[in-house]
Design a protein around this motif. Structure first.
Motif, PDB file in Angstrom:
ATOM      1  N   THR A   1       0.838  -1.204   0.000  1.00 40.94           N
ATOM      2  CA  THR A   1       0.000   0.000   0.000  1.00 40.94           C
ATOM      3  C   THR A   1       0.874   1.255   0.000  1.00 40.94           C
ATOM      4  N   PHE A   2       1.909   1.237   0.826  1.00 40.37           N
ATOM      5  CA  PHE A   2       2.856   2.344   0.914  1.00 40.37           C
ATOM      6  C   PHE A   2       3.525   2.591  -0.446  1.00 40.37           C
ATOM      7  N   THR A   3       3.986   1.519  -1.073  1.00 39.78           N
ATOM      8  CA  THR A   3       4.698   1.635  -2.348  1.00 39.78           C
ATOM      9  C   THR A   3       3.780   2.125  -3.457  1.00 39.78           C
ATOM     10  N   MET A   4       2.575   1.561  -3.556  1.00 40.52           N
ATOM     11  CA  MET A   4       1.627   1.980  -4.586  1.00 40.52           C
ATOM     12  C   MET A   4       1.258   3.449  -4.419  1.00 40.52           C
ATOM     13  N   ARG A   5       1.024   3.854  -3.190  1.00 40.51           N
ATOM     14  CA  ARG A   5       0.665   5.244  -2.920  1.00 40.51           C
ATOM     15  C   ARG A   5       1.778   6.186  -3.354  1.00 40.51           C
ATOM     16  N   LEU A   6       3.019   5.833  -3.044  1.00 45.71           N
ATOM     17  CA  LEU A   6       4.151   6.681  -3.391  1.00 45.71           C
ATOM     18  C   LEU A   6       4.337   6.800  -4.900  1.00 45.71           C
ATOM     19  N   PHE A   7       4.395   5.665  -5.588  1.00 46.69           N
ATOM     20  CA  PHE A   7       4.684   5.673  -7.027  1.00 46.69           C
ATOM     21  C   PHE A   7       3.551   6.296  -7.831  1.00 46.69           C
ATOM     22  N   LEU A   8       2.320   5.898  -7.549  1.00 43.60           N
ATOM     23  CA  LEU A   8       1.196   6.427  -8.318  1.00 43.60           C
ATOM     24  C   LEU A   8       0.956   7.898  -8.020  1.00 43.60           C
ATOM     25  N   ALA A   9       1.225   8.321  -6.781  1.00 39.99           N
ATOM     26  CA  ALA A   9       1.062   9.740  -6.445  1.00 39.99           C
ATOM     27  C   ALA A   9       2.013  10.592  -7.288  1.00 39.99           C
ATOM     28  N   PHE A  10       3.256  10.171  -7.406  1.00 39.95           N
ATOM     29  CA  PHE A  10       4.223  10.910  -8.211  1.00 39.95           C
ATOM     30  C   PHE A  10       3.843  10.870  -9.696  1.00 39.95           C
ATOM     31  N   GLY A  11       3.472   9.696 -10.193  1.00 43.17           N
ATOM     32  CA  GLY A  11       3.139   9.573 -11.614  1.00 43.17           C
ATOM     33  C   GLY A  11       1.943  10.415 -12.002  1.00 43.17           C
ATOM     34  N   ILE A  12       0.856  10.314 -11.246  1.00 43.15           N
ATOM     35  CA  ILE A  12      -0.376  11.053 -11.564  1.00 43.15           C
ATOM     36  C   ILE A  12      -0.179  12.545 -11.359  1.00 43.15           C
ATOM     37  N   ALA A  13       0.569  12.926 -10.317  1.00 41.06           N
ATOM     38  CA  ALA A  13       0.824  14.344 -10.065  1.00 41.06           C
ATOM     39  C   ALA A  13       1.537  14.998 -11.248  1.00 41.06           C
ATOM     40  N   PHE A  14       2.441  14.272 -11.875  1.00 44.23           N
ATOM     41  CA  PHE A  14       3.178  14.834 -12.997  1.00 44.23           C
ATOM     42  C   PHE A  14       2.337  14.902 -14.273  1.00 44.23           C
ATOM     43  N   VAL A  15       1.267  14.126 -14.326  1.00 45.66           N
ATOM     44  CA  VAL A  15       0.400  14.137 -15.511  1.00 45.66           C
ATOM     45  C   VAL A  15      -0.636  15.255 -15.436  1.00 45.66           C
TER      46      VAL A  15
END
Length: 249
Positions: free
Chosen positions: A152-166
């Motif tokens: 959960t921690f890893t998914m939140r971190l990676f997807l937060a960065f990816g979506i934020a940049f989009v």
């Protein structure tokens, strides 16, 4: 397009996104072992660099299987990013004129690299986050990281960065579709900076300023860049509209 048609279109796009993620998850299933080993490396290093016992704990009988399913879905979202980004554009595109729909490749050409850049930046932040968080373990203590919580921690971190940049690309799409004018984005820049700062504090898993800056500073820069690109597109569209009106008169 009436509201009912919009909702039907939204439902159809969600179904297509789900199919794309499922296909990506199927590929992710076979990539599980190398990916999990890579995610585990910072934890192993943290254990070697401290006196504390730090390890991933699979508490339940089916936890290992559940972990593999979650990692596969996580990889499915990342691998299918070009597909669901296209579906996002296709949902917005009906609001564009036929001449503006040619910007599809431009949208994808910007959104996909930005999403990848966000994921890459998260990959740089992830080991630092693990080191900081496991560093709070008392000397001689043990830190059994629950596998479910780690994922959960890893998914939140990676997807937060990816979506934020989009998101800045979505801003441009909304402006070109005539939904939000660039001057509206510009007027709200103070609110935007504050929201970005709050989002960076909430979405990044560590409380240090450096990690939050990794997300916040690029997002602020991309926000203003999106306003500039939106304004250029609006000027071009406004000039064309004025010329057509003058010819019609």
């Amino acid at each position: 397009m009436p509201l009912k048609a919009h909702l039907r279109e939204f439902r159809n796009r969600l179904i297509l996104v789900a199919i794309g993620v499922a296909v990506g998850a199927l590929v992710g299933w076979f990539l599980y072992e190398p990916v999990f080993e890579a995610l585990q490396e910072p934890i192993i290093e943290a254990a070697e660099n401290s006196d504390a016992l730090v390890t991933v704990n699979f508490a339940g009988l089916a936890t290992a299987l559940d972990m593999q399913i979650k990692v596969s879905l996580f990889l499915g979202v990342i691998l299918s990013a070009p597909w669901w980004l296209y579906q996002l554009w296709a949902f917005v595109a009906p609001g564009l004129r036929s001449t503006e729909k040619r910007y599809t490749f431009g949208f994808l050409g910007a959104a996909i690299p930005l999403f990848v850049a966000g994921i890459a930046l998260a990959w740089l932040v992830y080991p630092k986050a693990v080191t900081i968080l496991t560093g709070f373990t008392p000397e001689g203590g043990s830190n059994f990281l629950d596998a479910q919580m780690l994922m959960t921690f890893t998914m939140r971190l990676f997807l937060a960065f990816g979506i934020a940049f989009v998101f800045p690309v979505v801003m441009v799409a909304l402006s070109w579709a005539g939904v939000v004018r660039s001057r509206t984005w510009l007027k709200g820049w103070r609110w935007a900076v504050m929201i970005i700062a709050i989002a960076a504090a909430v979405l990044t898993p560590t409380p240090d300023v450096v990690t939050m800056a990794f997300m916040g500073v690029p997002m602020v820069g991309l926000y203003f860049a999106a306003i500039g690109i939106s304004r250029l597109g609006e000027k071009r569209r406004d000039r064309k509209r004025a010329r057509l009106e003058a010819e019609g008169a």
